[in-house]
Design an enzyme around this catalytic site. Structure first.
Site, mmCIF file in Angstrom:
data_model
loop_
_atom_site.group_PDB
_atom_site.id
_atom_site.type_symbol
_atom_site.label_atom_id
_atom_site.label_comp_id
_atom_site.label_asym_id
_atom_site.label_seq_id
_atom_site.Cartn_x
_atom_site.Cartn_y
_atom_site.Cartn_z
ATOM 1 N N ARG A 186 -8.962 2.976 4.984
ATOM 2 C CA ARG A 186 -9.772 1.764 4.744
ATOM 3 C C ARG A 186 -11.034 1.870 5.585
ATOM 4 O O ARG A 186 -10.961 2.182 6.782
ATOM 5 C CB ARG A 186 -8.977 0.535 5.171
ATOM 6 C CG ARG A 186 -9.674 -0.777 4.881
ATOM 7 C CD ARG A 186 -9.550 -1.246 3.463
ATOM 8 N NE ARG A 186 -8.181 -1.518 3.093
ATOM 9 C CZ ARG A 186 -7.730 -1.467 1.826
ATOM 10 N NH1 ARG A 186 -8.536 -1.153 0.833
ATOM 11 N NH2 ARG A 186 -6.461 -1.709 1.566
ATOM 12 N N CYS B 282 -6.159 1.416 -8.188
ATOM 13 C CA CYS B 282 -7.608 1.603 -8.300
ATOM 14 C C CYS B 282 -8.075 3.013 -7.927
ATOM 15 O O CYS B 282 -8.870 3.627 -8.644
ATOM 16 C CB CYS B 282 -8.330 0.580 -7.450
ATOM 17 S SG CYS B 282 -7.632 0.393 -5.798
ATOM 18 N N HIS C 140 -14.723 1.927 -3.846
ATOM 19 C CA HIS C 140 -13.925 2.955 -3.181
ATOM 20 C C HIS C 140 -14.608 4.317 -3.338
ATOM 21 O O HIS C 140 -15.152 4.628 -4.399
ATOM 22 C CB HIS C 140 -12.539 3.063 -3.830
ATOM 23 C CG HIS C 140 -11.598 1.943 -3.491
ATOM 24 N ND1 HIS C 140 -11.857 0.983 -2.554
ATOM 25 C CD2 HIS C 140 -10.355 1.674 -3.985
ATOM 26 C CE1 HIS C 140 -10.824 0.153 -2.475
ATOM 27 N NE2 HIS C 140 -9.902 0.544 -3.332
ATOM 28 N N GLN D 173 -11.640 3.570 1.350
ATOM 29 C CA GLN D 173 -11.407 2.416 0.496
ATOM 30 C C GLN D 173 -12.023 1.138 1.043
ATOM 31 O O GLN D 173 -11.931 0.841 2.242
ATOM 32 C CB GLN D 173 -9.902 2.252 0.255
ATOM 33 C CG GLN D 173 -9.364 3.402 -0.593
ATOM 34 C CD GLN D 173 -7.884 3.334 -0.898
ATOM 35 O OE1 GLN D 173 -7.187 4.315 -0.703
ATOM 36 N NE2 GLN D 173 -7.388 2.228 -1.406
#
Ligand code: HSE
Length: 377
Positions: A273, A138, A280, A165
């Site tokens: 993260r 992604c 994202h 993310q």
């Protein structure tokens, strides 16, 4: 080819990526172009969705059924791909395998699909008889969509991208854990939060105690606090010190672009993260091959494709638009904070945001199906 529709087998359509894909295929009437059979790993024989050409669900582990398909589209995950793809190929199934999982991405005979960047390459692979077409990671797809203009203009020497993310990239249950963490922190601090006269350091101490794992902060899945904190590690370790997520940026990015050897664009950075739900973000430093003319560069970025949403580099537009919250559920790719850098005249700063489940996962797959029909039927 005759007027008959191709038989499409869809596996993993109930999971998070699969559901987003199913929804998009509904919206774009993709099912009209196929005779679709829905497969299930656990509920064979139950009723299939309305768009199916066969009323009931077929067994996703039954290779005889799968072999009847011209195309298999799977969002079932890497374990399923590892088990079934090889069996089907060994049994001489020559159909088209379209997959969201990473298992086959770097295999020599697999093509990564991201048509706004590599439509020509995908068409060539279809003509050459390639059978495995895989969606890329992604963050890689979202980065390339953001930088499509300068990349296609062959301006880019290297890219350093640091990601922010969303929880969705770790899975549906992780999104729930993020929300549990948020709720937990609020509950713990509620009295002090709601008291306008409370002491902030007292509140911070209470919250830090939770975040530092001294109590029962819910973090089974992430293994660390995300709400109120962040996690600078995604996926498994590589020998060179990168995480696998960081490694993918360069290898998958160049594979999508069809660049090998000395032509490759170097890409590296830290994948992090954060507590966003499903979009994202990436902070990118772009090193161009020569000095950058900013007005030309901005035009190149903003006019690259239909989904590019260029956000002017000012506070008002940035706060209003350039956030994970704003792009969730949208096919638009936000690109902003485009500005020169103190590092030198060849450097550009870019910040980009995109929905991890749409362009980051589902959309390239459904667009490949339509492209496949365009090329072959
Ligand atoms: N690996 C990505 C992430 C999601 O963890 O955010 C899937 O590409």
């Amino acid at each position: 080819m005759s007027g008959e529709k191709l038989k499409l087998g869809f596996v993993g359509w109930r999971g998070m990526v699969g559901s987003v894909l199913l929804d998009r295929m509904h919206q774009e009437n993709d099912f009209e172009y196929f005779d679709t059979v829905f497969f299930s790993t656990s509920q064979k024989g139950e009723k299939a969705p309305d768009v199916a050409s066969v009323d009931i669900l077929w067994d996703a582990f039954d290779c005889d059924g799968l072999k009847k398909m011209d195309i298999i589209l799977t969002c079932q995950g890497g374990d399923y791909t590892s088990k079934i793809h090889g069996e089907l190929r060994k049994a001489d199934w020559r159909g088209i395998w379209v997959d969201a999982a990473s298992t086959l991405r770097m295999k020599d005979n697999a093509c990564l699909v991201l048509d706004p960047l590599n439509k020509g390459l995908i068409k060539d692979e279809i003509h050459k008889g390639t059978l495995d077409f895989i969606g890329a990671n992604c963050t890689v797809s979202l980065m390339l969509l953001a930088l499509a203009g300068p990349i296609k203009a062959n301006m880019v020497e290297w890219i350093s991208t640091h990601t922010y993310q969303a929880a969705s990239g770790a899975g549906a249950q992780n999104m729930k854990e993020l929300l549990k963490q948020m709720g937990h922190l609020y509950k713990i601090g509620e009295n002090l939060i709601e008291d306008p006269h409370s002491n902030i350091l007292e509140l911070d101490k209470l919250i830090s105690h939770e975040l530092q794992g001294k109590s029962n902060y819910p973090q089974d899945l992430f293994g660390a606090p995300l709400a109120g904190s962040l996690i600078p590690w995604i996926d498994s370790p590589m020998e060179n010190g990168q995480t696998r997520e960081e490694w993918k940026a360069m290898v998958e990015g160049n594979k999508i672009l069809g660049l090998g050897g000395g032509q490759q664009i170097a890409v590296d950075g830290t994948c992090v993260r954060i507590g966003a739900m499903r979009s994202h973000s990436q902070a990118i430093t772009l090193k161009c091959k020569s000095d950058v003319n900013f007005s030309e560069f901005s035009d190149l970025i903003s006019e690259a494709h239909d989904w590019l949403d260029f956000v002017p580099n000012n506070k008002e537009d940035t706060l209003k638009r350039l956030s994970p919250a704003n792009y969730s559920g949208s096919l638009n790719i936000g690109v902003g904070r485009v500005r020169p850098m103190n590092l030198g005249k060849e450097f550009v700063n870019v910040f980009t945001v995109g929905d991890q489940l749409l362009w980051g996962a589902a959309e390239p797959l459904r667009r490949f199906l339509r492209l496949y029909l365009e090329v072959t039927v």
